[in-house]
Design an enzyme around this catalytic site. Structure first.
Site, PDB file in Angstrom:
ATOM      1  N   LEU A  19       1.268  19.736  25.596  1.00 30.69           N
ATOM      2  CA  LEU A  19       0.456  20.664  26.401  1.00 30.69           C
ATOM      3  C   LEU A  19       1.291  21.827  26.914  1.00 30.69           C
ATOM      4  CD1 LEU A  19      -1.377  17.969  28.567  1.00 30.69           C
ATOM      5  CD2 LEU A  19      -2.400  19.325  26.730  1.00 30.69           C
ATOM      6  N   GLY A  20       2.572  21.561  27.089  1.00 36.31           N
ATOM      7  CA  GLY A  20       3.442  22.612  27.616  1.00 36.31           C
ATOM      8  C   GLY A  20       4.878  22.124  27.643  1.00 36.31           C
ATOM      9  N   GLY A  22       8.756  22.441  29.698  1.00 36.31           N
ATOM     10  CA  GLY A  22       9.477  22.869  30.890  1.00 36.31           C
ATOM     11  C   GLY A  22      10.951  22.928  30.549  1.00 36.31           C
ATOM     12  N   ASP A 139       8.345  27.427  43.909  1.00 34.37           N
ATOM     13  CA  ASP A 139       8.237  27.948  42.544  1.00 34.37           C
ATOM     14  C   ASP A 139       6.807  28.413  42.291  1.00 34.37           C
ATOM     15  OD1 ASP A 139       9.339  28.614  40.135  1.00 34.37           O
ATOM     16  OD2 ASP A 139       9.242  26.605  39.260  1.00 34.37           O
TER      17      ASP A 139
END
Ligand code: ATP
Length: 340
Positions: A19-20, A22, A139
């Protein structure tokens, strides 16, 4: 103290698509075998040796987990489970399927301020809850503001990525990783809300200078302007809201609580309601900003890949899998990777 399960995550969850990504791992869609429910699994590589630069420090993941466990709120991603193996930790999180809020907005033809306010309100609700629990996110940026689903009667904002979040204790000041005490925390977060609102309304970055040095000088001095050209359709209340966040003296900046009471968010008079209803966001410029932001993100990713390819040529003693744990923007200066 957070409890990490030692079960093998694959035994309980079927692992799906990415999904993503990091800095220290990937987020993948996972399906709970027992119930068939879908979740998001955040797979984080853990640093094995103290001196190693690769992977995450175990205590940082523990802190992220402890913070997520303390934050049960509709506008904050929910943590379900945590697993630990020798080299990896897996955080099973609520699946957020609506993508980034900024991408959702950029797809629209126009957006009234009243609609933008519904999103801002939810971001502020999440932040207010965090601050009431003495936690600061540190963040807050467009990539970390998501929508639970794209199509729903009420679009629900979710704040994600608590990897840099910090819990404040009474009278304590934040210590940066370099050990230098800095009076940041909530003050910085307030600045971020101001910046996010400014961008959302105009598609411009408030402190952008012609050079990095100029931008930095503008940030430090909190120097910015509302250029007529970009703020033609912005209400005076929205500008007032931003002005009460982007102030040099951090003690003067509105708290999340005060933001929620500002007339731009919570109008009292009819005139204030009308003022919001007549105003809209600068969609043409916002689309341009968002496209540039996406381009920068992919550019960073490409440049990191190039670095890794170079490193493989130079640094043969490290395994490929180790190298792939090096993160994009937290990437150390290239030379430093060879220091140890
Ligand atoms: P960074 O290193 O940039 O701080 P990170 O390793 O802490 O990132 P996250 O920012 O939490 O990782 O997640 C990386 C990406 O994965 C996000 O930008 C988002 O696209 C996706 N993602 C994270 N959490 C979820 C979730 N709960 N549901 C769906 N997608 C998610």
């Amino acid at each position: 103290m957070a409890v990490f399960k030692s079960d093998i995550v694959e035994d309980l969850y079927e692992i799906g698509e990415v999904l993503g990504s990091g800095h220290f791992g990937q987020v993948k869609k996972v399906r709970e075998r027992a119930t068939g429910t879908s979740w998001a699994g955040k797979f984080l590589k853990i640093r094995r040796k103290g001196g190693s630069l690769l992977g995450m420090d175990r205590t940082s993941v523990e802190r992220e987990v402890e913070i997520l466990q303390a934050l049960k709120h509709p506008n904050i991603v929910m943590l379900k489970d945590v697993f630990e193996s020798r080299s990896e930790m897996v955080l099973v999180l609520e699946l957020i399927s609506g993508g980034e809020l900024f991408d959702f907005i950029a797809e629209k033809d126009n957006l009234l301020e009243t609609e933008a306010i519904q999103f801002m309100k939810q971001i502020l609700e999440g932040l207010r809850f965090m601050h009431s629990n003495s936690i600061a996110h540190f963040d807050l940026k467009p990539e970390n503001i998501m929508l639970s689903e794209k199509v729903s009667p009420q679009l629900n904002v979710k704040l994600i990525d608590f990897g840099l979040a910090y819990r404040f204790h009474q009278g304590e000041e934040y210590k940066s990783t370099s050990g230098t005490p800095q009076y940041v925390g909530k003050c910085v977060i307030k600045l971020s809300i101001g910046v996010i609102t400014y961008i959302l309304l105009s598609g411009m970055s408030p402190f952008q200078g012609d050079t990095d040095e100029e931008t930095l000088r503008n940030v430090v001095a909190v120097h910015y302007e509302f250029e007529d050209h970009y703020f033609k359709t912005t209400s005076s209340m929205a500008k007032d809201f931003i002005q009460k966040l982007l102030v040099k003296d951090s003690r003067e900046r509105m708290t999340a609580e005060e933001c929620l009471l500002h007339p731009w968010i919570k109008p009292i008079t009819r005139k204030q309601v009308a003022n919001r209803n007549r105003s809209s966001i600068n969609m043409r410029n916002f689309k341009r900003f968002n496209a540039k932001r996406k381009w920068k993100m992919s550019y960073n990713m490409v440049s990191v890949c190039n670095r890794l390819v170079n490193m493989r040529l130079v640094c043969k003693h490290r395994s490929d899998t180790d190298l792939l744990q090096v993160s994009p923007s937290r990437c150390l200066p290239f030379e430093q990777l060879f220091d140890r």
